[in-house]
Design a protein around this motif. Structure first.
Motif, PDB file in Angstrom:
ATOM      1  N   SER A  76       0.804  -1.225   0.000  1.00  0.00           N
ATOM      2  CA  SER A  76       0.000   0.000   0.000  1.00  0.00           C
ATOM      3  C   SER A  76       0.832   1.268   0.000  1.00  0.00           C
ATOM      4  N   THR A 104      -2.431  -7.478  -0.545  1.00  0.00           N
ATOM      5  CA  THR A 104      -3.504  -6.749   0.136  1.00  0.00           C
ATOM      6  C   THR A 104      -3.136  -5.290   0.362  1.00  0.00           C
ATOM      7  N   TYR A 113      -4.602   4.286  -4.812  1.00  0.00           N
ATOM      8  CA  TYR A 113      -5.314   3.219  -5.523  1.00  0.00           C
ATOM      9  C   TYR A 113      -5.114   3.339  -7.030  1.00  0.00           C
ATOM     10  N   LEU A 117      -3.042   0.051  -8.130  1.00  0.00           N
ATOM     11  CA  LEU A 117      -3.883  -1.050  -8.601  1.00  0.00           C
ATOM     12  C   LEU A 117      -3.621  -1.470 -10.046  1.00  0.00           C
ATOM     13  N   LEU A 137      -8.531  -5.700  -1.466  1.00  0.00           N
ATOM     14  CA  LEU A 137      -8.651  -4.313  -1.000  1.00  0.00           C
ATOM     15  C   LEU A 137      -9.376  -4.290   0.342  1.00  0.00           C
ATOM     16  N   TYR A 169     -11.495   3.479  -6.284  1.00  0.00           N
ATOM     17  CA  TYR A 169     -10.435   2.555  -6.698  1.00  0.00           C
ATOM     18  C   TYR A 169      -9.951   2.784  -8.134  1.00  0.00           C
ATOM     19  N   VAL A 175      -8.578  -6.782  -9.157  1.00  0.00           N
ATOM     20  CA  VAL A 175      -9.069  -6.990  -7.785  1.00  0.00           C
ATOM     21  C   VAL A 175      -9.847  -8.299  -7.691  1.00  0.00           C
ATOM     22  N   VAL A 178     -12.805  -7.521  -1.923  1.00  0.00           N
ATOM     23  CA  VAL A 178     -12.954  -6.220  -1.266  1.00  0.00           C
ATOM     24  C   VAL A 178     -13.533  -6.455   0.123  1.00  0.00           C
TER      25      VAL A 178
END
Length: 397
Positions: A76, A104, A113, A117, A137, A169, A175, A178
């Motif tokens: 992240s 994650t 994001y 992502l 996420l 996002y 993904v 969530v």
């Protein structure tokens, strides 16, 4: 018999299949597990390669559906070296018997994001590292009262359901899960929308009642994120999300649980697995400090201090993920619950595969499935080698 069959045969081994450890050879071709009856009676061919497994145990490769990072990488945080970070962790995970994982991301700002992502692609594993199944996420659609280690400045409500989710996002092609709090405004619409898009929805970081949790399950959610952590404690008049373990909903509810010896008491592990045996999914919830010494690290925008193997939000005693690998969690779980070896191994392989709906190809050693497996010492559970698509991708020195 014909030669050059493209077959590899593991013999002198025990294998875990259909909940039982059996003495049987394992046959592989083109990265898949093969039915030997097809080989013997129809094709009438011999193997090209025969491997003596020295009576060790062959189990399905482990699947970690919640891992924040490791070896100094936080999924992240560093938006400039995303691919390198994911590759580094994927490579290191092989030594822990992990053949697939879900990188994650914790609660972050929209810019993070949209930068990160698109760069964490679903990717087939091999010698370069474990398979990337897709991103998990965790946030920012969580309850501030149960934020745990998440930065409250970025927490928000999915007011417009799926529209808010997509605005936050950006593209979610990469993904797979969530996590959100189902009691928030717009959350149920978001769950319905995400489910229709093929994304698995987990409830967590939540103050939801049991009724709110059950409504989320009806709308498509099928997972609980790190059971007991960041949710209301069990109460006999309203058991909250914990009550989903014994809910009367027709759907199987799966739940992640951290068995690192710190996050979840052994008695809580026993209660969970005895209440809903089929739904238990071991997760590491490991942070950037996994595999490294005590010190200072990141989890998203938060600074993490690791002391004695425990990760805290710096300046507090708020736990923020673990420093243990999934293989260690399997050992702790088995010791804590005194469950069978077969069950302990399936909680880190078959169960996560079922939670993601991929058990037809991963998480087991059934014929036709991907030849992703780990060779273990049957008593110590030490990882001796890891295999993806029938190729040895890690071997202990």
């Amino acid at each position: 018999m014909k030669a050059k069959s493209g077959l590899t045969r593991f013999h002198n081994c025990q294998i875990l299949r259909d909940g039982k450890i059996i003495k049987e050879d394992l046959w592989i071709r083109d990265g898949k597990i093969v039915n030997p009856e097809q080989v013997f009676y129809i094709e009438q061919v011999e193997e090209d390669v025969r491997i003596d497994a020295e009576n060790f145990l062959i189990a399905p490769g482990f699947i970690d559906i919640q891992i924040n990072g490791g070896w100094g990488v936080d999924f992240s945080f560093d938006s400039e070296n995303v691919e390198e970070g994911v590759d580094k962790v994927a490579k290191q995970l092989l030594a822990h018997g992990i053949t697939s994982f879900c990188p994650t991301m914790v609660t972050s700002d929209t810019e993070k994001y949209t930068k990160i992502l698109p760069r964490i692609h679903k990717k087939q594993g091999g010698k370069h590292g474990a398979t990337v199944l897709g991103v998990h996420l965790e946030g920012p659609f969580i309850n501030t009262t149960k934020k745990g280690a998440h930065a409250d400045v970025f927490i928000k409500n999915p007011e417009k359901g799926l529209d808010t989710v997509l605005e936050t996002y950006g593209a979610i092609d990469n993904v797979i899960i969530v996590t959100l709090a189902p009691e928030l405004p717009g959350a149920l619409d978001a769950i319905k929308g995400l489910t229709k898009m093929g994304v698995r929805v987990a409830v967590g970081h939540s103050a939801a009642s049991l009724a709110e949790g059950e409504e989320a399950i009806k709308c498509g959610a099928n997972l609980i994120t790190h059971l007991f952590n960041a949710m209301l404690p069990f109460h006999h008049r309203d058991p909250g999300l914990v009550g989903l373990l014994a809910s009367t909903t027709d759907k199987q509810v799966y739940y992640g649980i951290i068995a690192d010896g710190i996050h979840t008491h052994p008695a809580a592990l026993r209660i969970a697995c005895r209440t809903n045996k089929e739904g238990l999914v071991l997760v590491s919830d490991a942070v950037a400090a996994q595999g490294l010494a005590d010190g200072s690290y990141h989890i998203g925008p938060q600074t993490v201090t690791v002391e004695g193997g425990r990760a805290y939000v710096s300046g507090t005693k708020v736990l923020c993920g673990s420093t243990s690998g999934l293989d260690q969690c399997v050992k702790v779980f088995k010791e804590s619950t005194d469950c069978s070896l077969e069950y302990a191994l399936e909680t880190a392989s078959l169960h996560p595969a079922k939670a993601l709906g991929i058990e037809n190809r991963k998480g087991n050693l059934n014929f036709g499935c991907d030849a992703d497996f780990v060779i273990l010492h049957p008593e110590t559970l030490q990882v001796l080698s890891t295999w993806i698509s029938g190729e040895c991708v890690y071997k202990k020195e």
